[in-house]
Write a protein that holds these residues in place. Structure first.
Motif, PDB file in Angstrom:
ATOM      1  N   GLN A  15      33.864  23.478  54.951  1.00  0.00           N
ATOM      2  CA  GLN A  15      35.032  23.431  55.856  1.00  0.00           C
ATOM      3  C   GLN A  15      35.222  24.799  56.512  1.00  0.00           C
ATOM      4  O   GLN A  15      34.509  25.765  56.192  1.00  0.00           O
ATOM      5  N   ILE A  17      35.547  28.231  58.414  1.00  0.00           N
ATOM      6  CA  ILE A  17      34.624  29.141  59.108  1.00  0.00           C
ATOM      7  C   ILE A  17      33.171  28.803  58.767  1.00  0.00           C
ATOM      8  O   ILE A  17      32.297  28.798  59.645  1.00  0.00           O
ATOM      9  N   ASP A  36      28.379  24.401  48.916  1.00  0.00           N
ATOM     10  CA  ASP A  36      29.830  24.400  48.672  1.00  0.00           C
ATOM     11  C   ASP A  36      30.070  23.698  47.343  1.00  0.00           C
ATOM     12  O   ASP A  36      29.112  23.352  46.623  1.00  0.00           O
ATOM     13  N   ALA A  61      26.895  24.302  44.664  1.00  0.00           N
ATOM     14  CA  ALA A  61      26.791  25.507  43.835  1.00  0.00           C
ATOM     15  C   ALA A  61      28.091  26.289  43.898  1.00  0.00           C
ATOM     16  O   ALA A  61      28.751  26.347  44.934  1.00  0.00           O
ATOM     17  N   ASP A  62      28.432  26.876  42.772  1.00  0.00           N
ATOM     18  CA  ASP A  62      29.541  27.830  42.709  1.00  0.00           C
ATOM     19  C   ASP A  62      28.915  29.206  42.887  1.00  0.00           C
ATOM     20  O   ASP A  62      28.093  29.633  42.062  1.00  0.00           O
ATOM     21  N   VAL A  63      29.282  29.903  43.954  1.00  0.00           N
ATOM     22  CA  VAL A  63      28.597  31.175  44.262  1.00  0.00           C
ATOM     23  C   VAL A  63      28.828  32.248  43.189  1.00  0.00           C
ATOM     24  O   VAL A  63      28.097  33.233  43.141  1.00  0.00           O
ATOM     25  N   ASN A  89      29.320  33.267  52.976  1.00  0.00           N
ATOM     26  CA  ASN A  89      30.642  33.052  53.594  1.00  0.00           C
ATOM     27  C   ASN A  89      31.720  32.632  52.598  1.00  0.00           C
ATOM     28  O   ASN A  89      32.906  32.876  52.833  1.00  0.00           O
ATOM     29  N   TYR A 155      42.764  40.729  47.207  1.00  0.00           N
ATOM     30  CA  TYR A 155      41.880  40.126  48.222  1.00  0.00           C
ATOM     31  C   TYR A 155      41.260  41.246  49.059  1.00  0.00           C
ATOM     32  O   TYR A 155      40.046  41.276  49.289  1.00  0.00           O
ATOM     33  N   LYS A 159      37.265  42.491  49.737  1.00  0.00           N
ATOM     34  CA  LYS A 159      36.639  42.545  51.059  1.00  0.00           C
ATOM     35  C   LYS A 159      36.168  43.972  51.405  1.00  0.00           C
ATOM     36  O   LYS A 159      35.191  44.131  52.147  1.00  0.00           O
ATOM     37  N   GLY A 186      39.853  38.086  61.792  1.00  0.00           N
ATOM     38  CA  GLY A 186      41.277  38.438  61.700  1.00  0.00           C
ATOM     39  C   GLY A 186      42.083  37.302  61.100  1.00  0.00           C
ATOM     40  O   GLY A 186      42.044  37.081  59.899  1.00  0.00           O
ATOM     41  N   VAL A 188      42.381  33.427  61.182  1.00  0.00           N
ATOM     42  CA  VAL A 188      41.715  32.198  61.597  1.00  0.00           C
ATOM     43  C   VAL A 188      42.498  31.020  61.012  1.00  0.00           C
ATOM     44  O   VAL A 188      42.777  31.008  59.806  1.00  0.00           O
ATOM     45  N   THR A 190      42.544  28.327  59.348  1.00  0.00           N
ATOM     46  CA  THR A 190      41.880  27.410  58.410  1.00  0.00           C
ATOM     47  C   THR A 190      42.824  27.121  57.238  1.00  0.00           C
ATOM     48  O   THR A 190      43.917  27.669  57.145  1.00  0.00           O
ATOM     49  N   TRP A 193      44.467  30.075  55.536  1.00  0.00           N
ATOM     50  CA  TRP A 193      45.718  30.642  56.069  1.00  0.00           C
ATOM     51  C   TRP A 193      46.925  29.747  55.776  1.00  0.00           C
ATOM     52  O   TRP A 193      48.045  30.222  55.640  1.00  0.00           O
TER      53      TRP A 193
HETATM   54  N1  LIG Z   1      40.749  32.327  57.449  1.00  0.00           N
HETATM   55  C1  LIG Z   1      40.842  33.607  57.781  1.00  0.00           C
HETATM   56  O1  LIG Z   1      41.769  34.020  58.506  1.00  0.00           O
HETATM   57  C2  LIG Z   1      39.822  34.604  57.309  1.00  0.00           C
HETATM   58  C3  LIG Z   1      39.914  35.917  57.798  1.00  0.00           C
HETATM   59  C4  LIG Z   1      38.997  36.865  57.375  1.00  0.00           C
HETATM   60  C5  LIG Z   1      38.002  36.498  56.488  1.00  0.00           C
HETATM   61  N2  LIG Z   1      37.926  35.227  56.024  1.00  0.00           N
HETATM   62  C6  LIG Z   1      36.840  34.917  55.079  1.00  0.00           C
HETATM   63  O2  LIG Z   1      35.987  33.942  55.653  1.00  0.00           O
HETATM   64  C7  LIG Z   1      35.440  33.114  54.627  1.00  0.00           C
HETATM   65  C8  LIG Z   1      35.742  31.652  54.924  1.00  0.00           C
HETATM   66  O3  LIG Z   1      37.140  31.486  55.004  1.00  0.00           O
HETATM   67  P1  LIG Z   1      37.851  30.114  55.466  1.00  0.00           P
HETATM   68  O4  LIG Z   1      39.088  30.521  56.154  1.00  0.00           O
HETATM   69  O5  LIG Z   1      36.892  29.221  56.148  1.00  0.00           O
HETATM   70  O6  LIG Z   1      38.267  29.526  54.020  1.00  0.00           O
HETATM   71  P2  LIG Z   1      38.484  28.026  53.537  1.00  0.00           P
HETATM   72  O7  LIG Z   1      39.302  28.129  52.302  1.00  0.00           O
HETATM   73  O8  LIG Z   1      38.964  27.158  54.641  1.00  0.00           O
HETATM   74  O9  LIG Z   1      37.007  27.556  53.146  1.00  0.00           O
HETATM   75  C9  LIG Z   1      36.288  28.188  52.131  1.00  0.00           C
HETATM   76  C10 LIG Z   1      35.165  27.286  51.658  1.00  0.00           C
HETATM   77  O10 LIG Z   1      34.483  27.986  50.597  1.00  0.00           O
HETATM   78  C11 LIG Z   1      34.323  27.105  49.502  1.00  0.00           C
HETATM   79  N3  LIG Z   1      34.297  27.851  48.253  1.00  0.00           N
HETATM   80  C12 LIG Z   1      35.348  28.499  47.657  1.00  0.00           C
HETATM   81  N4  LIG Z   1      34.951  29.033  46.497  1.00  0.00           N
HETATM   82  C13 LIG Z   1      33.640  28.723  46.346  1.00  0.00           C
HETATM   83  C14 LIG Z   1      32.686  28.994  45.336  1.00  0.00           C
HETATM   84  N5  LIG Z   1      33.017  29.667  44.226  1.00  0.00           N
HETATM   85  N6  LIG Z   1      31.433  28.541  45.504  1.00  0.00           N
HETATM   86  C15 LIG Z   1      31.090  27.831  46.610  1.00  0.00           C
HETATM   87  N7  LIG Z   1      31.953  27.545  47.593  1.00  0.00           N
HETATM   88  C16 LIG Z   1      33.206  27.985  47.462  1.00  0.00           C
HETATM   89  C17 LIG Z   1      35.506  26.153  49.562  1.00  0.00           C
HETATM   90  O11 LIG Z   1      35.238  24.949  48.860  1.00  0.00           O
HETATM   91  C18 LIG Z   1      35.677  25.960  51.069  1.00  0.00           C
HETATM   92  O12 LIG Z   1      34.892  24.895  51.559  1.00  0.00           O
HETATM   93  C19 LIG Z   1      36.049  33.612  53.313  1.00  0.00           C
HETATM   94  O13 LIG Z   1      35.166  34.518  52.698  1.00  0.00           O
HETATM   95  C20 LIG Z   1      37.300  34.327  53.773  1.00  0.00           C
HETATM   96  O14 LIG Z   1      37.717  35.298  52.844  1.00  0.00           O
HETATM   97  C21 LIG Z   1      38.808  34.271  56.416  1.00  0.00           C
END
Ligand SMILES: NC(=O)c1ccc[n+]([C@@H]2O[C@H](COP(=O)([O-])OP(=O)(O)OC[C@H]3O[C@@H](n4cnc5c(N)ncnc54)[C@H](O)[C@@H]3O)[C@@H](O)[C@H]2O)c1
Length: 259
Positions: A15, A17, A36, A61-63, A89, A155, A159, A186, A188, A190, A193
Motif C-alpha cells: 500500500q 508509497i 509486505d 516477509a517481515d523486514v 521502503n 521515528y 530515519k 515530506g 504524504v 497515506t 499519516w
Molecule cells: N507517509 C509519509 O508522509 C511519509 C513521509 C516520509 C517517509 N515515509 C516513509 O515511507 C515509507 C512508506 O510509508 P507509507 O506512508 O507508505 O506507510 P504505510 O503505513 O501506508 O505503508 C507501509 C507498508 O509497509 C508494510 N510494513 C510495515 N512493517 C513491515 C514489516 N516489518 N515488514 C514488511 N512490511 C512492513 C505495511 O504492511 C504497509 O503495507 C515508510 O518507511 C515511511 O516511514 C512516509
C-alpha cells in the motif's frame, strides 16, 4: 523505459508509497517483487503491476527478520531471473512524547525501520556481488531524518539512522559498483499519516485532521505530497540517470524542510 528489463524488489509495497513505487518501476519497464506482510494487498498490487505488462511476484516477509529478507531476494532471483534494484521502503511510525517511550516500543521501531533497512542493504549487496553485477540500493528516510519533530522523536531517530547507513554503505560498496541512496518524503497522505494525525489528536487534543492540515499548511508548494510524487524520484534513483550519485538522502517534500 530506462530500467526496461531490470528486476526490482520493493518492501512495504502492499500500500501507500511502496505500492506507488512498485507501479512506477513497473511502468518504467522493470519486473517487480512485492514484499509486505499482507498477502491480499500484495496480490492486488501484483495484478496492477501485471496490467502494465511487467512481471510480478509476491513474497511475504517481515523486514525485521534477517532470514526472511535474504529469502525474499533469493525468491526474486529464482522467479524473475535477476536482481538489480532493492527499495527498502517498509517502515512504521511511532507517535508519543519522549517521556512515554518504552523499551518494547523503541526496540520494535528500531527493528523495522533500522534493522529492516540494514538487512536489505547487506542482503542486496551480497547478491549483487555474487552475481558479479552492479546494483542500486534505495531506502526510505524522511523529513524526520533531517529534523527531529515533537511526538516523532524515536521515528526521527530511525530515519536519521537510515541516512547514516546509506552513507556508510555507499562508501563500503562503491568499489563493487553498487550505489546506495535514500529518499526523504515530506507529508504524504497515506495510512501512516492517518495514524500520525489520530495519535496527535489523542495526545494534544487537536481535532482529527488538524495536525495533518497544519503540516500541509507549511508546504511551500501548497499541497500534500502524493505517493506518485515520491515514486517519480525513486524512479530516478533506480535508473541510469543517477549512476553518479551515491550516499545521498535528498528531501522531496514540496518545500518544507530546507538543508
Ligand atoms: N507517509 C509519509 O508522509 C511519509 C513521509 C516520509 C517517509 N515515509 C516513509 O515511507 C515509507 C512508506 O510509508 P507509507 O506512508 O507508505 O506507510 P504505510 O503505513 O501506508 O505503508 C507501509 C507498508 O509497509 C508494510 N510494513 C510495515 N512493517 C513491515 C514489516 N516489518 N515488514 C514488511 N512490511 C512492513 C505495511 O504492511 C504497509 O503495507 C515508510 O518507511 C515511511 O516511514 C512516509
Amino acid at each position: 523505459m530506462s530500467i526496461n528489463g531490470k528486476v526490482a524488489l520493493v518492501t512495504g509495497a502492499g500500500q501507500g508509497i511502496g505500492r506507488a513505487i512498485a507501479l512506477r518501476l513497473a511502468n518504467d519497464g522493470a519486473d517487480i517483487t512485492i514484499v509486505d506482510l499482507n498477502p491480499e494487498k500484495m496480490n492486488e498490487v501484483a495484478e496492477a503491476v501485471r496490467s502494465t505488462g511487467s512481471k510480478a511476484t509476491v513474497f511475504k516477509a517481515d523486514v525485521s527478520n534477517r532470514n526472511e529478507v535474504y529469502a525474499a531476494i533469493d525468491h526474486t532471483e529464482k522467479e524473475l531471473g535477476g536482481f538489480d534494484i532493492i527499495v527498502n521502503n517498509a517502515g512504521i511510525a511511532s507517535i508519543q512524547p519522549l517521556a512515554d517511550v518504552t523499551p518494547e516500543g523503541f526496540n520494535r521501531i528500531i527493528q523495522v525501520n533500522v534493522a529492516g533497512v540494514l538487512w536489505g542493504i547487506q542482503a542486496a549487496a551480497k547478491k549483487f556481488q555474487e552475481r558479479k553485477q552492479k546494483g542500486k540500493i534505495i531506502s526510505a528516510s524522511s523529513i524526520a531524518g533531517h529534523e527531529g519533530f515533537p511526538l516523532l522523536g524515536i521515528y526521527s531517530a530511525t530515519k536519521f539512522a537510515v541516512r547514516a547507513l546509506t552513507q556508510a554503505a555507499a562508501k563500503e560498496y562503491a568499489s563493487a559498483g553498487i550505489t546506495v541512496n535514500a529518499y526523504c518524503p515530506g507529508v504524504v497522505g497515506t495510512d501512516m499519516w492517518v495514524e500520525i494525525d489520530r495519535r496527535m489528536a489523542e495526545i494534544t487534543g487537536a481535532k482529527i485532521g488538524e495536525s495533518y492540515d497544519k503540516f500541509v499548511g507549511g508546504i511551500a508548494l501548497g499541497r500534500a505530497q502524493t505517493p506518485e510524487d515520491v515514486a517519480a524520484f525513486v524512479s530516478y534513483l533506480a535508473g541510469p540517470d543517477s549512476d553518479y550519485m551515491t550516499g545521498q538522502a535528498p528531501l522531496i517534500d514540496g518545500g518544507l524542510v530546507y538543508r
